[in-house]
Design a protein around this motif. Structure first.
Motif, short mmCIF file in Angstrom:
data_model
loop_
_atom_site.label_atom_id
_atom_site.label_comp_id
_atom_site.label_asym_id
_atom_site.label_seq_id
_atom_site.Cartn_x
_atom_site.Cartn_y
_atom_site.Cartn_z
N ARG A 63 23.19 91.95 -115.11
CA ARG A 63 22.15 91.12 -114.50
C ARG A 63 20.79 91.80 -114.58
NH1 ARG A 63 26.23 89.91 -110.46
NH2 ARG A 63 25.29 91.43 -109.03
N GLU A 66 19.35 91.40 -118.12
CA GLU A 66 18.80 90.05 -118.30
C GLU A 66 17.48 89.89 -117.53
OE1 GLU A 66 20.05 85.41 -117.29
OE2 GLU A 66 21.48 87.04 -117.01
N TYR A 67 17.46 90.42 -116.31
CA TYR A 67 16.25 90.29 -115.49
C TYR A 67 15.09 91.05 -116.11
CZ TYR A 67 13.04 90.61 -111.57
OH TYR A 67 11.91 90.53 -110.78
N GLY A 70 13.52 89.40 -119.26
CA GLY A 70 12.67 88.25 -118.95
C GLY A 70 11.42 88.63 -118.18
N ALA A 74 7.46 87.72 -119.27
CA ALA A 74 6.79 86.67 -118.48
C ALA A 74 5.28 86.84 -118.52
CB ALA A 74 7.29 86.71 -117.04
N TYR A 80 7.41 84.34 -112.39
CA TYR A 80 8.77 84.64 -112.85
C TYR A 80 9.67 84.96 -111.66
CZ TYR A 80 12.59 87.09 -115.21
OH TYR A 80 13.82 87.49 -115.65
N GLN A 81 9.14 85.70 -110.71
CA GLN A 81 9.92 86.09 -109.54
C GLN A 81 10.29 84.88 -108.70
OE1 GLN A 81 11.02 89.01 -109.22
NE2 GLN A 81 11.50 89.47 -107.09
N GLU A 83 10.48 81.67 -109.84
CA GLU A 83 11.31 80.72 -110.58
C GLU A 83 12.74 81.20 -110.72
OE1 GLU A 83 9.33 80.25 -114.28
OE2 GLU A 83 7.85 78.81 -113.50
N ARG A 84 12.91 82.50 -110.76
CA ARG A 84 14.24 83.05 -110.99
C ARG A 84 14.95 83.32 -109.67
NH1 ARG A 84 17.09 85.65 -114.92
NH2 ARG A 84 18.54 87.25 -114.22
N LYS A 85 16.18 82.89 -109.58
CA LYS A 85 17.01 83.22 -108.42
C LYS A 85 17.62 84.59 -108.68
CE LYS A 85 18.17 78.47 -107.23
NZ LYS A 85 19.27 77.49 -107.03
N ARG A 86 17.00 85.62 -108.13
CA ARG A 86 17.39 86.98 -108.48
C ARG A 86 18.69 87.41 -107.82
NH1 ARG A 86 14.82 90.25 -104.32
NH2 ARG A 86 13.38 88.98 -103.11
N GLY A 92 15.34 93.10 -109.32
CA GLY A 92 14.55 92.01 -108.77
C GLY A 92 14.06 92.31 -107.37
#
Length: 235
Positions: A63, A66-67, A70, A74, A80-81, A83-86, A92
């Protein structure tokens, strides 16, 4: 009754020339039995921690990969923080802590140097907190690794003391009288080592992994700190 049945099942087709672990447990003194049972439970818990840590660490690493990929691609970190469900992504959470402190220090008349220090402090604190969460259960491995052999040794000493006491009671010092009790006593030390060895190996290996992951989080925090302080200078 269940243990007796299990002991007879593990008797190697009636061959009494082989050690039967269950029979050794059943024939041991009550104190030695309690020590053995405690060590077996500790060993089971150690293996549960080992399996859980391996699975959890693998998932977290994937994870975070991937985080991070991206995040640096961004255009806007804050967007980005949001929009993304961390979820449970340590990277994150570190980024969220740094961005939150950055927002609190944006505005006219803000001391840029003080803002840099505050952001760095928050990032470092978040990195340490995430590392502490990962290493939370490793203390149990260290405890079992260091204590279990001595607990097993205590059971062995107690069993040998009882064997010598039986010699005095029976007035018979033949090996046939002493050997069964000593075998049961030594079995406690064997179980202690069985619990301690994987615990020590796992603790050393997992501590190295946690330290490596903490260093990775710290590098991410340093890069984020540099990016955020550049934005402060442009305001």
């Amino acid at each position: 009754m269940t243990l007796d049945l299990l002991a007879s099942t593990i008797s190697f087709a009636g061959d009494d020339n082989h050690l039967n672990p269950v029979k050794l447990f059943l024939d041991a003194d009550i104190v030695v039995q309690a020590i053995m049972a405690g060590l077996v439970l500790a060993s089971v818990w150690v293996w549960m921690i080992i399996v859980t840590f391996i699975v959890r660490m693998g998932a977290i690493s994937r994870r975070c990969d991937e985080y991070e990929e991206g995040f640096w691609e961004a255009q806007n970190f804050d967007t980005y923080q949001k929009e993304r469900k961390r979820g449970d992504v340590p990277m994150g959470k570190v980024a969220g802590a740094g961005l939150g402190e950055f927002k609190r220090n944006v505005g006219p008349g803000i001391d840029a140097e003080g803002a840099r220090q505050r952001i760095a402090t928050i990032l470092n604190s978040s990195v340490g907190e995430e590392a502490d969460k990962l290493s939370d259960r490793l203390n149990f491995l260290a405890t079992v690794g260091s204590v279990a052999p001595f607990v097993g040794l205590f059971g062995t000493v107690w069993g040998i003391m009882k064997s010598f006491f039986d010699i005095g009671q029976q007035q018979n010092s033949s090996l046939a009288v002493v050997a069964p009790g000593i075998s049961e006593a030594l079995f406690a030390t064997a179980i202690g080592l069985f619990a301690a060895i994987p615990a020590v190996i796992a603790y050393n290996r997992f501590s190295h992994k946690v330290n490596g992951f903490e260093a990775r989080l710290q590098r991410f925090a340093d890069h984020l700190h540099a990016a955020l302080t550049r934005q402060l200078e442009q305001r």
